[in-house]
Design a protein around this motif. Structure first.
Motif, short mmCIF file in Angstrom:
data_model
loop_
_atom_site.label_atom_id
_atom_site.label_comp_id
_atom_site.label_asym_id
_atom_site.label_seq_id
_atom_site.Cartn_x
_atom_site.Cartn_y
_atom_site.Cartn_z
N GLU A 61 0.17 12.50 -6.35
CA GLU A 61 0.59 11.51 -7.34
C GLU A 61 2.11 11.38 -7.44
O GLU A 61 2.61 10.42 -8.03
CB GLU A 61 0.02 11.88 -8.71
CG GLU A 61 0.55 13.20 -9.26
CD GLU A 61 -0.06 13.55 -10.59
OE1 GLU A 61 0.49 14.44 -11.27
OE2 GLU A 61 -1.08 12.92 -10.96
N ARG A 62 2.83 12.30 -6.81
CA ARG A 62 4.31 12.25 -6.84
C ARG A 62 4.88 11.35 -5.74
O ARG A 62 6.09 11.14 -5.67
CB ARG A 62 4.87 13.67 -6.69
CG ARG A 62 4.33 14.67 -7.71
CD ARG A 62 5.11 14.64 -9.00
NE ARG A 62 6.45 15.12 -8.82
CZ ARG A 62 6.81 16.42 -8.83
NH1 ARG A 62 5.88 17.36 -8.98
NH2 ARG A 62 8.08 16.77 -8.70
N PHE A 63 4.00 10.85 -4.86
CA PHE A 63 4.43 9.95 -3.78
C PHE A 63 3.85 8.56 -4.04
O PHE A 63 2.63 8.41 -4.16
CB PHE A 63 3.96 10.46 -2.42
CG PHE A 63 4.64 11.73 -1.97
CD1 PHE A 63 5.78 11.68 -1.19
CD2 PHE A 63 4.13 12.97 -2.35
CE1 PHE A 63 6.41 12.85 -0.78
CE2 PHE A 63 4.75 14.14 -1.95
CZ PHE A 63 5.91 14.08 -1.16
N ILE A 64 4.71 7.58 -4.11
CA ILE A 64 4.27 6.22 -4.40
C ILE A 64 4.71 5.30 -3.26
O ILE A 64 5.91 5.18 -2.96
CB ILE A 64 4.83 5.71 -5.74
CG1 ILE A 64 4.29 6.58 -6.88
CG2 ILE A 64 4.48 4.25 -5.96
CD1 ILE A 64 4.79 6.18 -8.25
N PHE A 65 3.73 4.68 -2.63
CA PHE A 65 3.99 3.71 -1.55
C PHE A 65 3.94 2.32 -2.16
O PHE A 65 2.88 1.85 -2.58
CB PHE A 65 2.94 3.85 -0.45
CG PHE A 65 2.98 5.17 0.28
CD1 PHE A 65 3.60 5.29 1.52
CD2 PHE A 65 2.37 6.30 -0.27
CE1 PHE A 65 3.62 6.50 2.19
CE2 PHE A 65 2.38 7.51 0.39
CZ PHE A 65 3.02 7.61 1.63
N THR A 66 5.06 1.65 -2.19
CA THR A 66 5.14 0.36 -2.89
C THR A 66 4.91 -0.83 -1.98
O THR A 66 4.68 -1.94 -2.47
CB THR A 66 6.52 0.19 -3.54
OG1 THR A 66 7.51 0.06 -2.50
CG2 THR A 66 6.86 1.37 -4.43
N GLY A 67 4.99 -0.63 -0.67
CA GLY A 67 5.05 -1.79 0.22
C GLY A 67 6.42 -2.44 0.10
O GLY A 67 7.36 -1.86 -0.48
N GLN A 68 6.56 -3.64 0.65
CA GLN A 68 7.83 -4.34 0.53
C GLN A 68 8.01 -4.87 -0.89
O GLN A 68 7.05 -5.31 -1.54
CB GLN A 68 7.91 -5.50 1.52
CG GLN A 68 8.05 -5.05 2.97
CD GLN A 68 8.15 -6.24 3.91
OE1 GLN A 68 7.16 -6.85 4.24
NE2 GLN A 68 9.36 -6.54 4.35
N LEU A 69 9.25 -4.83 -1.36
CA LEU A 69 9.56 -5.31 -2.71
C LEU A 69 10.61 -6.41 -2.64
O LEU A 69 11.54 -6.35 -1.82
CB LEU A 69 10.11 -4.16 -3.57
CG LEU A 69 9.17 -2.97 -3.84
CD1 LEU A 69 9.90 -1.93 -4.69
CD2 LEU A 69 7.89 -3.42 -4.53
N ASN A 70 10.47 -7.42 -3.51
CA ASN A 70 11.55 -8.40 -3.62
C ASN A 70 12.71 -7.77 -4.38
O ASN A 70 12.59 -6.66 -4.93
CB ASN A 70 11.06 -9.69 -4.27
CG ASN A 70 10.53 -9.47 -5.69
OD1 ASN A 70 11.01 -8.61 -6.43
ND2 ASN A 70 9.52 -10.25 -6.07
N HIS A 71 13.83 -8.44 -4.43
CA HIS A 71 15.03 -7.85 -5.03
C HIS A 71 14.85 -7.56 -6.51
O HIS A 71 15.39 -6.57 -7.02
CB HIS A 71 16.23 -8.78 -4.80
CG HIS A 71 16.78 -8.68 -3.41
ND1 HIS A 71 17.95 -9.29 -3.02
CD2 HIS A 71 16.31 -8.03 -2.31
CE1 HIS A 71 18.18 -9.03 -1.74
NE2 HIS A 71 17.20 -8.27 -1.29
N GLN A 72 14.10 -8.40 -7.20
CA GLN A 72 13.92 -8.18 -8.64
C GLN A 72 13.16 -6.88 -8.90
O GLN A 72 13.57 -6.06 -9.73
CB GLN A 72 13.16 -9.36 -9.26
CG GLN A 72 12.94 -9.21 -10.77
CD GLN A 72 12.16 -10.39 -11.36
OE1 GLN A 72 11.76 -11.30 -10.64
NE2 GLN A 72 11.93 -10.35 -12.66
N LYS A 73 12.07 -6.66 -8.16
CA LYS A 73 11.30 -5.44 -8.35
C LYS A 73 12.05 -4.22 -7.83
O LYS A 73 11.95 -3.13 -8.41
CB LYS A 73 9.95 -5.57 -7.65
CG LYS A 73 9.03 -6.59 -8.31
CD LYS A 73 7.67 -6.65 -7.62
CE LYS A 73 6.75 -7.64 -8.33
NZ LYS A 73 5.42 -7.72 -7.65
N LEU A 74 12.82 -4.41 -6.77
CA LEU A 74 13.61 -3.30 -6.24
C LEU A 74 14.66 -2.86 -7.26
O LEU A 74 14.87 -1.66 -7.48
CB LEU A 74 14.28 -3.70 -4.92
CG LEU A 74 15.16 -2.64 -4.27
CD1 LEU A 74 14.34 -1.41 -3.87
CD2 LEU A 74 15.88 -3.20 -3.04
#
Length: 681
Positions: free
Chosen positions: A288-301
């Motif tokens: 649970e300490r590793f989160i794979f977000t995929g690609q993020l747009n600048h706002q979410k990044l």
């Protein structure tokens, strides 16, 4: 002064992912600021993607009317298309060459740039070097990172003869191009040492980096999370990042950091998402300490970055790496692997922390970032490391200070002094009135020093390509000395040649001191064969005459001197191990279909013979000890793979030429089929 720059590519940001596409996007942002600059993109991309870029993104560029986007499938569609080469890398390079040749006939082009991987500039660079084409244009390669260098750092997902040919294409393009652009001195040293590039052809040209105006970052002491920013696959060092994070959490149980992996997921060797492989190595209580977000747009990044303490770039190999520069420019403290791509830009404990390739050392540097707030503040972009304006200055100087003609061995003056050709016709009992005998009246043929070799007397006996033959001159007379000219062509009596083959080949051989043979493609074969790429591969089967025109050395004056009698039917290999050029034109129609049956002993001797000027390594002969039956089984098992690839690339070419919504839908369908194919084969 108006200057026209051409960039060739398979990708273009923000339409699709890839560092080359990002570079071209940023390069246009810089070059088009000058109203005198024109940029042309020649893209091997689906038509609907080219249309999307023109509609949605081109208008946002400075002086956007100075950009022309050309879809390669549409640009050369008027030519009858066929899969000329079974090797898709050669086919794609050939298509770029045809497209660029057409473009330069229509307008003046000052500069053409290729990326280095997969050798897409192969045919264009060779045509300039040996035929004098593109003589008014600077041809350049930008060192993004060859596939060969990538495969040094990762387990390859495929390996076959086509890939070996592609490695050789990469190498030869890099060696022969006018200019090799490298992002740093350290990266340039790799290319000069590994590929033998001359230093005077290497230009250091850091890529321009877009500063994100819509992403901000501020340091504070409460930030505890860590980010990996890049594609999720082996080459980016993501395995090492996960291992180090696990070790850190075990070593420091009080640590409560979240480790974010931001980027699109790659595939492992089995065609499965790489994320799944990584999750298997993480203990259940830490998953649970590793989160794979995929690609993020600048706002979410930007939202995610508010709690990030530092970023880790554990990449095994890069040429530049836009990701590290983009995050560095926001002010995020950086930990990076100490690889050549980073050394010109990041100094340990000055503007980043560098570790020496191991997870243990990475853990040490991560602990420093957690424990030393003062140092972490010092690592938050203390100074800029890229200067975009220098990019424009360098590109302008490439055109102003470099004479495009300097990197071609082609000399028109030597063409005017060329010698005539000696024609050697092997008469195996099948002849043709339109065969090579019809060429003897050409001004380029020396009729008095040309011969017909038959299997029976009368004639002057001579051992030639593995058998005793009887030589007579074209008019039926005999000359026992068998004198020949500097240029010779050996063929069968029922072969057919275009007259242009003789003329163009002699011109090229006369104009280039560096090459010993010129060949051409066969009109009546299913696929073109670029056999000059296969040397010095001494292990390949040699089954037929090349019909190439050879240049003899100054000591070879007789028919008896042309081939080494010890090599028998492998006599041509003496020339094929030297530099040659294959014209990408169908100039030859094969007549004799005889398959040469060469005993393995002669292959062994030929390979041994080829090492005579090198340091001796006995195991160069080891492949001949391998079990031939197992090798044949492997070849059979790959046949379905090759057929499927061929069908896929033919289908993709047709789909790429379809525009609009229909084209977009068909591209998605083909992509799904391609992923299924990779899983099955």
């Amino acid at each position: 002064m108006v200057r026209t720059y051409v960039f060739t590519s398979y990708e273009l940001y923000p339409i699709n992912a890839g560092g080359c596409g990002v570079f071209i996007y940023n390069a246009m942002q810089q070059l088009l600021q000058n109203a005198n600059n024109r940029v042309i993109l020649l893209l091997d991309m689906p038509k609907h993607e080219c249309e999307s870029y023109i509609k949605d993104f081109q208008p946002k560029l400075p002086n956007s009317k100075n950009l022309e986007v050309i879809c390669l499938s549409e640009w050369i569609q008027e030519e009858p298309y066929g899969q000329k080469f079974s090797n898709v890398f050669l086919q794609k390079s050939y298509r770029f060459y045809k497209g660029l040749h057409k473009l330069t006939l229509l307008q003046q082009v000052d500069y053409i740039e290729f990326f280095d991987y997969v050798g897409i500039g192969y045919f264009s660079v060779k045509a300039k070097r040996f035929e004098g084409q593109f003589s008014k244009t600077v041809l350049a390669v930008r060192a993004h990172c060859t596939i060969e260098l990538m495969d040094l750092e990762q387990v390859p997902n495929s390996f076959d003869l086509y890939k070996l040919e592609m490695y050789q294409m990469e190498k030869e393009v890099i060696q022969d191009v006018d200019i090799l652009l490298v992002p740093s001195n350290a990266w340039g040293e790799i290319y000069t040492h590994r590929y033998g590039v001359k230093n005077d052809r290497v230009v250091v040209s850091p890529p321009p980096v877009e500063v994100w105006n819509d992403v901000s970052y501020s340091l504070n002491e409460s930030q505890q999370n860590v980010i990996f920013y890049g594609r999720i696959f082996q080459l980016k060092g993501v395995d090492l990042f996960v291992d180090a994070a696990i070790a850190l959490m075990i070593k420091r149980p009080e640590n409560n950091s979240i480790f974010y992996l931001v980027g699109y997921d790659g595939l492992d060797l089995n065609g499965q998402p790489y994320k799944e492989q990584l999750l298997l190595r993480i203990p259940d209580h830490l998953k649970e300490r590793f989160i794979f977000t995929g690609q993020l747009n600048h706002q979410k990044l930007e939202q995610l970055l508010t709690n990030i303490r530092f970023a880790v770039f554990p990449n095994y190999v890069e040429s530049f790496c836009y990701s590290i520069h983009e995050l560095y420019n926001t002010g995020i403290p950086i930990i990076a692997n100490d690889i050549p791509a980073f050394r010109d830009y990041f100094k340990h404990q000055e503007n980043a922390l560098l570790y020496h390739g191991t997870s243990s050392d990475l853990v040490t540097q991560m602990e420093c970032m957690f424990d030393n707030d003062e140092m972490r503040h010092r690592m938050s972009r203390p100074y800029g490391v890229t200067k975009n304006q220098e990019f424009n200055d360098i590109y302008e100087s490439l055109i102003n200070s470099i004479q495009p003609e300097t990197n071609t061995s082609y000399s028109i003056n030597r063409v005017l002094e060329k010698n005539k050709l000696s024609l050697i016709i092997l008469d195996e009992g099948i002849s043709s009135d339109t065969g090579p005998i019809s060429l003897v009246n050409l001004s380029d043929i020396d009729k008095d020093r040309s011969y017909i070799l038959k299997n029976q007397s009368p004639g002057t006996p001579v051992h030639y390509l593995g058998k005793l033959r009887y030589a007579s001159k074209i008019d039926g007379s005999f000359d026992d000395l068998l004198p020949v000219n500097k240029f010779i062509l050996t063929c069968y009596a029922n072969d057919n040649f275009d007259c242009d083959y003789i003329t163009n080949s002699l011109n090229i051989l006369a104009a280039n001191d560096s090459i010993r043979y010129v060949g051409a493609q066969f009109r009546n074969k299913d696929h073109y064969e670029q056999y000059n790429l296969l040397e010095p591969n001494t292990y390949r089967d040699y089954t037929s005459l090349t019909r190439a025109i050879y240049k003899l050395d100054d000591y070879s004056k007789s028919l008896r001197d042309i081939y080494d009698i010890r090599l028998k039917e492998l006599g041509e290999k003496k020339f094929l191990q030297m530099t040659g050029y294959i014209l990408p034109k169908e100039y030859i129609t094969l007549g004799e279909t005889k398959i040469l049956d060469i005993k393995e002993e002669y292959y062994i001797y030929s390979t041994h013979y080829s090492t005579r000027n090198n340091e001796w390594t006995p195991f160069v002969l080891y492949p001949y000890l391998m079990n031939s039956s197992s090798s044949n089984d492997l070849t059979v098992s790959q046949q379905n793979n090759y057929r499927a690839k061929k069908i896929y690339h033919r289908l993709k070419h047709k789909v790429d030429a379809v525009g609009g919504k229909k084209g977009k839908f068909l591209v998605r369908v083909v992509d799904v089929l391609h992923r299924e194919f990779k899983k099955r084969f």
